[in-house]
Design a protein around this motif. Structure first.
Motif, mmCIF file in Angstrom:
data_model
loop_
_atom_site.group_PDB
_atom_site.id
_atom_site.type_symbol
_atom_site.label_atom_id
_atom_site.label_comp_id
_atom_site.label_asym_id
_atom_site.label_seq_id
_atom_site.Cartn_x
_atom_site.Cartn_y
_atom_site.Cartn_z
ATOM 1 N N LYS A 167 33.117 51.472 44.893
ATOM 2 C CA LYS A 167 34.312 51.011 45.597
ATOM 3 C C LYS A 167 35.207 52.213 45.874
ATOM 4 N N TRP A 170 42.544 52.706 48.278
ATOM 5 C CA TRP A 170 43.872 53.313 48.347
ATOM 6 C C TRP A 170 43.838 54.670 49.083
ATOM 7 N N ASP A 200 38.665 48.890 49.033
ATOM 8 C CA ASP A 200 39.912 48.359 48.478
ATOM 9 C C ASP A 200 41.062 48.861 49.347
ATOM 10 N N GLU A 229 38.901 44.306 49.623
ATOM 11 C CA GLU A 229 39.801 43.960 48.518
ATOM 12 C C GLU A 229 41.261 44.172 48.893
ATOM 13 N N GLU A 230 42.105 43.259 48.497
ATOM 14 C CA GLU A 230 43.555 43.340 48.698
ATOM 15 C C GLU A 230 43.938 43.826 50.100
ATOM 16 N N GLU A 255 44.443 41.691 41.323
ATOM 17 C CA GLU A 255 44.866 42.609 40.266
ATOM 18 C C GLU A 255 46.381 42.625 40.096
ATOM 19 N N HIS A 305 39.302 43.435 37.155
ATOM 20 C CA HIS A 305 39.807 44.730 37.592
ATOM 21 C C HIS A 305 39.964 45.632 36.379
HETATM 22 MG MG LIG Z 1 42.141 47.185 43.660
#
Ligand SMILES: [Mg+2]
Length: 380
Positions: A167, A170, A200, A229-230, A255, A305
């Protein structure tokens, strides 16, 4: 048996940078008892805030420091103590840092129960379905969105370490979709067509629901994402449902969510394809088990997470082993002593899998040298 004290070790590297790297500091919790058995846990939040929540003096029936709630009580009353900590922190808690502090104490209570009974935590919460868990490497996108060389190097290292899934999250992701394509393309080139790649988005600032849908479709089509993700802020629960309904990509998150109460809404209204509570944030072993059950009842995976120490990794392994809908361990590969040196044991990846600890309790032991070396000055 009585709890005699709750100690918070606030640890930090000398330089904490303004990046999404949770291995720069840590709040490690020890719960001591009158029988000489000590449990350990972790609360993944601002360590200074966790310390204040544990040690705060009583200001109100619903606004009391957590140490006062549990000292003098039996650690085997873990469910009752969880509910009392939740109740007595309600005015400053319900979500966020207070629940992370409860999580750390709860984890330590389960560690004590395991040590007293001579059994690993997974034995106390239902057993283990497997001896080892498939791990995915978890790392950050580069801060420079043009740095495809970083993606190649990271991918080569991940292959060399034996992982079968990764993964990236950010960092610079989400600022420019062309750069995102180049970064993911560089990773896919090295990792090959069959490697599972998760993205993510880290609640990318500036993304709204429509942009999240458009970008997710575009990236998945080009690079075959295992999940997104998110993609939007955790409080945009209806946004998760819209994105999930509009794309074929698995949409996951959680998370930033807390307790079974929070996850009940996140699952039912968010229509997500998997939930990612964190045992050091979302409610400890006690509420993680309830969240896993909620996910199982909804037919979606429970995907803990974790981006911190091996205390958190050990706790996640027990929960994953004991729950049927938990296929994957998040395995942070940050190069920080607070990721690798907080416990004496090594929870290593072999051929893409990590073994479930079998020693009593969490099955890990604090490395006192690391605690002493990185401990910050006590605030209160
Ligand atoms: Mg995350």
């Amino acid at each position: 048996m009585e709890i005699t004290d709750v100690i918070v070790h606030t640890l930090s590297l000398s330089n904490v940078e303004d990046v999404a790297n949770g291995t720069q500091d840590a709040a490690i919790i020890e719960v001591t008892t009158d029988e000489g058995i000590t449990g350990i846990g972790e609360a993944d939040s601002s360590p200074a805030v966790v310390e204040a929540i544990v040690n705060a003096p009583r200001s109100h029936d619903k606004s009391t420091g957590l140490k006062e709630v549990v000292v003098g009580r039996d650690p085997f009353d873990v469910q009752v103590l969880w509910d009392e900590m939740f109740d007595k922190s309600y005015y400053y808690g319900r979500k966020g840092a207070a629940i992370t502090a409860i999580s750390g104490i709860d984890m330590a209570l389960w560690d004590i129960m395991g040590k007293v009974t001579g059994k690993p935590i997974h034995k106390l919460i239902g057993g283990k379905k497997c001896n080892e868990v498939r791990a995915y490497a978890s790392t950050l996108f580069p801060e420079d969105p043009m740095n495809t060389e970083y993606m190649r190097r990271q991918s080569e290292q991940i292959l060399e370490d034996g992982f079968t899934a990764v993964k990236f999250g950010w960092g610079s992701f989400g600022q420019d979709v062309e750069h995102d394509h180049e970064l993911l393309g560089a990773a896919r080139d090295i990792l090959g067509p069959n490697f599972d790649i998760m993205v993510d988005a880290g609640m990318t600032y500036g993304w709204d629901t429509k942009r999240a849908i458009k970008t997710t479709k575009s990236l998945d089509k080009a690079h075959n994402l295992f999940w997104m993700e998110e993609p939007v802020f955790a409080d945009n629960v209806e946004g998760y449902a819209e994105i999930s309904n509009a794309t074929e990509t698995r949409i996951v998150g959680g998370e930033e969510e807390y307790t079974a109460y929070g996850f009940r809404d996140f699952i039912s209204r968010g229509n997500v394809d998997g939930v990612q509570p964190d045992v050091a944030r979302s409610g400890g072993i006690t509420h993680m088990n309830k969240i896993a059950s909620l996910a199982a009842q909804s037919g979606i995976p429970f995907l803990p997470h974790g981006y911190s120490t091996d205390i958190l990794v050990a706790a996640s392994l027990h929960l994953i082993a004991a729950n049927p809908n938990a296929p994957l361990l998040e395995y942070c590969i940050e190069d920080s002593p607070l990721r690798w040196d907080v416990v004496e044991e090594d929870l290593d990846v072999e051929d893409g899998y990590v073994s479930v600890p079998t020693d009593p309790g969490l099955g890990v032991t604090l490395d006192r040298d690391t605690i002493a070396k990185y401990r910050t000055k006590l605030l209160c």
